[in-house]
Design a protein around this motif. Sequence first.
Motif, PDB file in Angstrom:
ATOM      1  N   HIS A 125      31.816  42.109  36.253  1.00  0.00           N
ATOM      2  CA  HIS A 125      31.444  41.656  34.848  1.00  0.00           C
ATOM      3  C   HIS A 125      32.337  41.111  34.008  1.00  0.00           C
ATOM      4  O   HIS A 125      32.278  40.828  32.907  1.00  0.00           O
ATOM      5  CB  HIS A 125      30.629  42.919  34.285  1.00  0.00           C
ATOM      6  N   LYS A 126      33.482  40.666  34.730  1.00  0.00           N
ATOM      7  CA  LYS A 126      34.483  40.050  34.089  1.00  0.00           C
ATOM      8  C   LYS A 126      35.112  40.812  32.864  1.00  0.00           C
ATOM      9  O   LYS A 126      35.632  40.212  32.007  1.00  0.00           O
ATOM     10  CB  LYS A 126      34.231  38.658  33.765  1.00  0.00           C
ATOM     11  N   ASP A 127      35.114  42.127  32.934  1.00  0.00           N
ATOM     12  CA  ASP A 127      35.670  42.905  31.879  1.00  0.00           C
ATOM     13  C   ASP A 127      36.975  43.341  32.317  1.00  0.00           C
ATOM     14  O   ASP A 127      37.494  44.283  33.047  1.00  0.00           O
ATOM     15  CB  ASP A 127      34.898  44.364  31.714  1.00  0.00           C
ATOM     16  N   THR A 128      37.735  42.233  32.153  1.00  0.00           N
ATOM     17  CA  THR A 128      39.165  42.364  32.798  1.00  0.00           C
ATOM     18  C   THR A 128      40.036  43.346  32.056  1.00  0.00           C
ATOM     19  O   THR A 128      40.766  43.971  32.844  1.00  0.00           O
ATOM     20  CB  THR A 128      39.737  40.912  32.492  1.00  0.00           C
ATOM     21  N   ASP A 129      40.128  43.773  30.925  1.00  0.00           N
ATOM     22  CA  ASP A 129      40.827  44.811  30.288  1.00  0.00           C
ATOM     23  C   ASP A 129      40.344  46.253  30.939  1.00  0.00           C
ATOM     24  O   ASP A 129      41.374  46.984  31.291  1.00  0.00           O
ATOM     25  CB  ASP A 129      40.403  45.194  28.883  1.00  0.00           C
TER      26      ASP A 129
ATOM     27  N   GLN B 154      53.269  41.822  36.977  1.00  0.00           N
ATOM     28  CA  GLN B 154      52.738  40.407  37.483  1.00  0.00           C
ATOM     29  C   GLN B 154      51.338  40.506  37.993  1.00  0.00           C
ATOM     30  O   GLN B 154      50.854  39.577  38.053  1.00  0.00           O
ATOM     31  CB  GLN B 154      53.687  40.319  38.707  1.00  0.00           C
ATOM     32  N   PHE B 155      50.896  41.558  38.525  1.00  0.00           N
ATOM     33  CA  PHE B 155      49.379  41.778  38.961  1.00  0.00           C
ATOM     34  C   PHE B 155      48.538  41.531  37.886  1.00  0.00           C
ATOM     35  O   PHE B 155      47.410  40.683  37.897  1.00  0.00           O
ATOM     36  CB  PHE B 155      49.123  43.050  39.409  1.00  0.00           C
ATOM     37  N   VAL B 156      48.891  42.018  36.667  1.00  0.00           N
ATOM     38  CA  VAL B 156      47.806  41.902  35.354  1.00  0.00           C
ATOM     39  C   VAL B 156      47.975  40.703  35.223  1.00  0.00           C
ATOM     40  O   VAL B 156      46.769  39.784  34.657  1.00  0.00           O
ATOM     41  CB  VAL B 156      48.455  42.864  34.134  1.00  0.00           C
ATOM     42  N   ALA B 157      49.045  39.797  35.018  1.00  0.00           N
ATOM     43  CA  ALA B 157      49.080  38.409  34.617  1.00  0.00           C
ATOM     44  C   ALA B 157      48.161  37.307  35.433  1.00  0.00           C
ATOM     45  O   ALA B 157      47.830  36.590  35.086  1.00  0.00           O
ATOM     46  CB  ALA B 157      50.488  38.012  34.578  1.00  0.00           C
ATOM     47  N   HIS B 158      48.557  37.808  36.854  1.00  0.00           N
ATOM     48  CA  HIS B 158      47.782  36.942  37.906  1.00  0.00           C
ATOM     49  C   HIS B 158      46.147  37.267  37.747  1.00  0.00           C
ATOM     50  O   HIS B 158      45.680  36.326  37.773  1.00  0.00           O
ATOM     51  CB  HIS B 158      48.347  37.532  39.359  1.00  0.00           C
ATOM     52  N   LYS B 159      45.898  38.467  37.399  1.00  0.00           N
ATOM     53  CA  LYS B 159      44.360  38.778  37.571  1.00  0.00           C
ATOM     54  C   LYS B 159      43.791  38.214  36.171  1.00  0.00           C
ATOM     55  O   LYS B 159      42.692  37.700  36.259  1.00  0.00           O
ATOM     56  CB  LYS B 159      44.063  40.316  37.669  1.00  0.00           C
ATOM     57  N   ARG B 160      44.473  38.161  35.069  1.00  0.00           N
ATOM     58  CA  ARG B 160      43.964  37.679  33.982  1.00  0.00           C
ATOM     59  C   ARG B 160      43.669  36.112  34.106  1.00  0.00           C
ATOM     60  O   ARG B 160      42.904  35.768  33.552  1.00  0.00           O
ATOM     61  CB  ARG B 160      44.959  37.851  32.725  1.00  0.00           C
ATOM     62  N   ARG B 161      44.759  35.500  34.554  1.00  0.00           N
ATOM     63  CA  ARG B 161      44.696  34.171  34.705  1.00  0.00           C
ATOM     64  C   ARG B 161      43.488  33.547  35.727  1.00  0.00           C
ATOM     65  O   ARG B 161      42.890  32.748  35.407  1.00  0.00           O
ATOM     66  CB  ARG B 161      46.178  33.464  35.449  1.00  0.00           C
TER      67      ARG B 161
END
Length: 354
Positions: free
Chosen positions: A257-261, A280-287
Amino acid sequence: MQGGDAEGARRDLAALTQRQPNFRLANLLYGELLASLAGARGSTLIDNQQDPLLQDLTEEARLRTAGEKALPPAGYVPNAILQLDQHHPYFIVVDLPKARLYLMENGKDGEVHLVRDHYAGMGRKGYGKQSTGDLRTPVGVYHVTGWLPKDKLPEIYGVGAFPLNYPNLWDQFKHRSGHGIWLHGVPSDTYVRAPRSSEGCVTMANDDLLALKPYVTAGETPVILSDAVEWLPPDQARDERRAFLARIEDWRSKWSHKDTDGYLAYYGPGFTTDGMNLAQFVAHKRRVNAGKRFIDVQLRDINLFRYPGAGEPMMLAEFTMDYRSDNFRSTTQKQQFWRQDKNGDWKIFREENR
């Protein structure tokens, strides 16, 4: 003998030693019983504890007796297994401290059933393998990778061997070394080996090894080498399974559902994957997620293991993941390692894609 029927014990031991003349413990017990019936005093097992061979036989006797008394009630589930998909009709659990191997059936009704159990030895220095040559048996979740027949092996391995995939991904992450960890038999002039006598393999009587063969599939059959097997009532196992499956489903749903948080909240401090740390993983997935019009993640063939020997509550989730978005699709085999933090929350701290 413990029941007081000395004559019945004599008949049973006589038949057993005729069938298995190399069964040293049976021969020793038979000799002691005959001596006792003849009026002799003392016991070899008690009076000769300085003899290393008799020390091994005493320990084998103790472990066999304890193991046969501690069989789980019908339907009880080993704590290392919460769920296995139907690609795994059978699995093996080895209780290393108790020198006991259990062959279990993964029933289609969602329950597990004990098929057979028997005595099994381990490494000369015990369990908890860390490095090459430490003479210890590893603790962890493994899979049988094949079958090596007698004619391909030295005599010490008996009728054959089931190699295991040690070191697995978790062992490699922990920088454990070594190789050649197998389930195997014993030389033809031996019935079983002492409880602690191998270089790290799990050993058993040749007949017991061959009895496993119809149930074992290369690349599929899980083998749990455990430092502490507990048996859970079916209701408790079912509740724990449902709770963890719900946790994984929520992780999947938030990603889809693209609830990234919400999705990233499942990853805890110390997380690593594919050369990335948590930041790094968080930045990558948000992008990546920000650039998608839609994401669809589906999971199948889910296996859940309570990982043994971790020193803290840890779960291993294995599954096939089908990922689809507007510009990319893939199917991967994923391993997730979860651990429980001080607040009781479960967080992912390691992911592997195969």
